[in-house]
Design a protein around this motif. Structure first.
Motif, short mmCIF file in Angstrom:
data_model
loop_
_atom_site.label_atom_id
_atom_site.label_comp_id
_atom_site.label_asym_id
_atom_site.label_seq_id
_atom_site.Cartn_x
_atom_site.Cartn_y
_atom_site.Cartn_z
N GLY A 40 0.66 -1.25 0.02
CA GLY A 40 -0.01 0.03 -0.09
C GLY A 40 0.90 1.18 0.01
N LYS A 41 1.86 1.23 0.80
CA LYS A 41 2.57 2.51 0.90
C LYS A 41 3.63 2.88 -0.56
N THR A 42 3.86 1.59 -1.03
CA THR A 42 4.48 1.67 -2.49
C THR A 42 3.71 2.36 -3.37
N LEU A 43 2.33 1.83 -3.57
CA LEU A 43 1.35 2.37 -4.42
C LEU A 43 0.72 3.71 -4.12
N GLY A 44 1.03 3.98 -2.80
CA GLY A 44 0.26 5.28 -2.19
C GLY A 44 -1.29 4.89 -2.11
N LEU A 45 -1.83 3.78 -1.78
CA LEU A 45 -2.93 3.42 -1.36
C LEU A 45 -3.26 2.69 -0.35
N GLU A 46 -4.52 2.74 0.43
CA GLU A 46 -4.74 1.94 1.60
C GLU A 46 -5.35 0.78 1.26
N PRO A 47 -4.83 -0.28 1.51
CA PRO A 47 -5.24 -1.62 1.16
C PRO A 47 -6.59 -1.86 1.86
N ILE A 48 -7.28 -2.57 1.01
CA ILE A 48 -8.45 -3.09 1.47
C ILE A 48 -8.33 -4.76 1.36
N ILE A 49 -8.60 -5.13 3.01
CA ILE A 49 -8.33 -6.76 2.91
C ILE A 49 -9.42 -7.15 2.95
N THR A 50 -9.63 -8.39 1.97
CA THR A 50 -11.04 -9.14 1.76
C THR A 50 -10.48 -10.40 1.27
#
Length: 77
Positions: A40-50
């Motif tokens: 997430g940090k590398t892509l600049g996004l908050e991960p959605i875990i599912t």
């Protein structure tokens, strides 16, 4: 440009466990939180875990773009 060289559960095919667009990062439940946060940090996004259909192989089941995601009928809420 940031680059992260990693694996998930020893598998270098990270795309089967993750799906990303410019707005969304969806990661399977089996992925370690630390690793999901690094991605997430590398892509600049908050991960959605599912999970989808009881599996962490979310990249196999999702298609879409920044506006819409398609999932199979076997996906459960």
């Amino acid at each position: 440009m940031a680059t992260l060289i990693t694996d998930i559960n020893g598998n270098p095919n990270v795309g089967i466990y993750c799906y990303a667009t410019n707005k969304y990062l969806i990661i399977g439940r089996e992925v370690e939180k630390r690793k999901a946060d690094m991605i997430g940090k590398t892509l600049g996004l908050e991960p959605i875990i599912t999970s989808i259909a009881g599996t962490s192989l979310v990249g196999v089941f999702i298609a879409g773009n920044d506006e819409k995601l398609l999932v199979p009928g076997i996906a459960k809420k």
